[in-house]
Design a protein around this motif. Structure first.
Motif, short mmCIF file in Angstrom:
data_model
loop_
_atom_site.label_atom_id
_atom_site.label_comp_id
_atom_site.label_asym_id
_atom_site.label_seq_id
_atom_site.Cartn_x
_atom_site.Cartn_y
_atom_site.Cartn_z
N LEU A 12 4.91 37.41 38.02
CA LEU A 12 3.95 38.27 38.72
C LEU A 12 3.18 37.47 39.77
O LEU A 12 3.02 37.92 40.93
CB LEU A 12 2.98 38.89 37.71
CG LEU A 12 1.86 39.76 38.27
CD1 LEU A 12 2.42 41.08 38.81
CD2 LEU A 12 0.82 40.06 37.18
N PRO A 22 2.94 44.01 43.48
CA PRO A 22 3.70 44.43 42.29
C PRO A 22 3.29 45.79 41.75
O PRO A 22 3.93 46.30 40.83
CB PRO A 22 3.40 43.32 41.29
CG PRO A 22 2.07 42.80 41.69
CD PRO A 22 1.97 42.95 43.17
N ASP A 101 10.59 46.68 34.17
CA ASP A 101 9.95 46.89 35.47
C ASP A 101 10.41 48.22 36.08
O ASP A 101 11.53 48.67 35.85
CB ASP A 101 10.34 45.76 36.45
CG ASP A 101 9.75 44.41 36.07
OD1 ASP A 101 8.95 44.37 35.13
OD2 ASP A 101 10.08 43.42 36.73
N LYS A 129 5.21 46.11 37.61
CA LYS A 129 5.71 44.98 36.84
C LYS A 129 5.30 45.12 35.37
O LYS A 129 4.12 45.29 35.06
CB LYS A 129 5.13 43.68 37.41
CG LYS A 129 5.62 42.41 36.74
CD LYS A 129 7.06 42.15 37.08
CE LYS A 129 7.56 40.85 36.45
NZ LYS A 129 9.02 40.78 36.52
#
Length: 493
Positions: A12, A22, A101, A129
């Motif tokens: 991340l 993200p 994800d 994410k």
């Protein structure tokens, strides 16, 4: 899991350092996966452009190409990534993706040499994410308590099977609402926070309103407010809503549950029996496609009319105790104990009879697993019910049972305000003797009855138990998305 989470947090951070958001604010989906799969042959080809979204369920990289499987709420599809299409930088970012994800992929549709229908990616974007690993997809989530405690994992791991239970629950409520609406009932909403609880035999949850500086109760039943509407001139009303009872947890009880209650002026319990059997047959037809259902291995015919069995006759037949031979609490308790049944002397004779009813169903007698009505109950456990027109000491009350499950409670409603006051006073005496679930005296409701309520029939049906039947689930916790659960061992420490 801690190590896995740390790895994902590092990925991340890398994404953010590369200028990739993200968690973007929106998605640009053009089609669902089900849409493109349904019309795949006519949509496939290099000139097409489709943007699909979903959670990554499989991901494997093979040098300059990678394959993924993504899943949205309608289905799943394979995605093909190639470095020549995406460019080296975007392709390298695939290494920062994890199972779980959410991504958005734009490309065209084609069929691989192995016959797999596939989206050929021209571009992709991370939508969210995931920082924790998913449960193993292909072995499912088998720990039943974990499935109930963390329903989101259950739905991810067990997919369509888990989701179907809640689809059936939703369709059950929709069909019930349709039946009532089509039969002239008006849906209403009444208070969940009440200054006085009533309408059932149960202990309440208590809360406090700071501004008013008064205690309030989460309702244990919808009944008394709907009857006030009958007093006010509505002839057919119903409500589907939450009730709260401070009671134990088992396969058929949850402290927070959903009920449907309806009341019909100028009707009695015979009319309500007809309504119930017709409505549940209608629900089964709408939800299951038949009035025959299977519950826990037993085939049940819901076609009306259902048998109507006097409660005392059933108890005599299936427990061997003719309660009419034991006219008081002590003698009945003695007989129950002699036959191996528990008998709490704090309870009234009527409550002991109610306990015998429960014991009768726990024996697993096959004929008691069909759809039936038990009718004509003792007066002292039915404080809101009109006395039987021909059977002294009994009231015009029935309960529907299906698959051995008690599904509701219904009466010819008591509309004599003086009789109602006397019943409430008797309930208060039972409370003083230790019965914490006996009902309380409600002066405002009595005042409404003194204005005048026409002859009325009423019924309360447990939505969760009907969902159990329609979805063939053994526990109420399996049909409530987020049931009340006991503390975990960690929480108890």
């Amino acid at each position: 899991m801690a190590d896995e989470r740390e790895i994902r947090l590092q990925r991340l951070q890398t994404l953010r350092e590369q200028g990739i958001n993200p968690y973007p604010n929106n998605a640009l989906r053009t089609h669902t996966i089900a849409d493109v799969l349904q019309h795949f042959d006519e949509l496939a080809g290099p000139d097409g452009s489709f943007t699909l979204v979903g959670r990554i369920r499989l991901l494997r990289e093979m040098g300059k190409a990678a394959f993924a499987k993504i899943e949205d709420g309608t289905g799943s599809i394979q995605v093909y990534f190639r470095i020549n299409d995406l460019g080296a930088e975007a392709y390298r970012t695939i290494k920062l993706l994890d199972l779980g994800d959410f991504i958005e992929v734009t490309g065209f549709l084609f069929i691989t040499r192995t016959g797999e229908r596939t989206l050929h990616a021209k571009s992709y974007r991370l939508l969210a994410k995931g920082l924790r690993p998913l449960p193993e997809k292909y072995h499912g989530l088998e720990d039943r308590e974990l499935r109930q405690r963390k329903r989101y994992l259950d739905l991810i791991a067990n997919g369509d099977e888990a989701k179907q239970v809640f689809v059936i629950r939703s369709r059950t409520i929709t069909a019930m609402r349709r039946y009532l609406d089509d039969h002239g009932f008006i849906e209403v909403e009444t208070p969940m926070l009440q200054p006085l609880y009533g309408g059932a035999t149960a202990r309440p949850f208590i809360t406090h309103h700071n501004t008013l500086d008064r205690d309030l109760y989460l309702r244990i039943a919808i009944e008394l407010y709907l009857k006030r509407l009958i007093v006010g001139g509505f002839e057919r009303v119903y409500e589907i809503g939450r009730n709260f009872r401070n009671e134990g947890i088992d396969r058929s009880h949850n402290p927070e549950f959903t009920m449907m209650e309806c009341y019909q002026a100028y009707a009695d319990y015979n009319d309500m029996m007809k309504l119930v059997e017709e409505m549940i047959a209608f629900i089964a037809q709408q939800v299951k496609g038949s009035t025959h259902i299977t519950y826990q291995g037993t085939e049940i015919d819901l076609t009306p009319p259902w048998p109507r069995i006097p409660l005392l006759d059933a108890i005599a037949k299936y427990t061997g105790i003719n309660v009419e031979q034991f006219p008081d609490r002590d003698s009945l308790a003695t007989e129950m104990r002699a036959r191996g049944y528990e008998a709490d002397l704090k309870l009234s004779r009527g409550r002991l009879i109610d306990d015998l009813k429960g014991a009768m169903f726990r024996q697993g007698i096959p004929e008691l697993r069909q759809a039936l009505f038990l009718i004509d109950y003792p007066l002292d456990v039915s404080p809101l019910t009109k006395q039987h027109r021909t059977k002294p000491g009994l009231v015009e009350r029935f309960q529907p049972f299906i698959g051995g499950l008690e599904c509701g409670n219904a009466f010819t409603e008591l509309n004599d305000p003086l009789d109602q006051r006397s019943r409430f006073e008797d309930q208060m005496r039972q409370r003083s003797r230790g019965d914490e679930e006996a009902q309380v005296l409600d002066e405002d409701f009595l005042e409404a009855l003194e204005i005048g309520m026409p002859p009325t029939g009423g019924i309360g049906l447990g939505i969760d138990r009907l969902a159990m039947l329609m979805a063939d689930q053994e526990s109420i916790r399996d049909v409530i998305p987020f049931p009340t659960m006991r503390k975990t061992a960690e929480e108890q420490q």
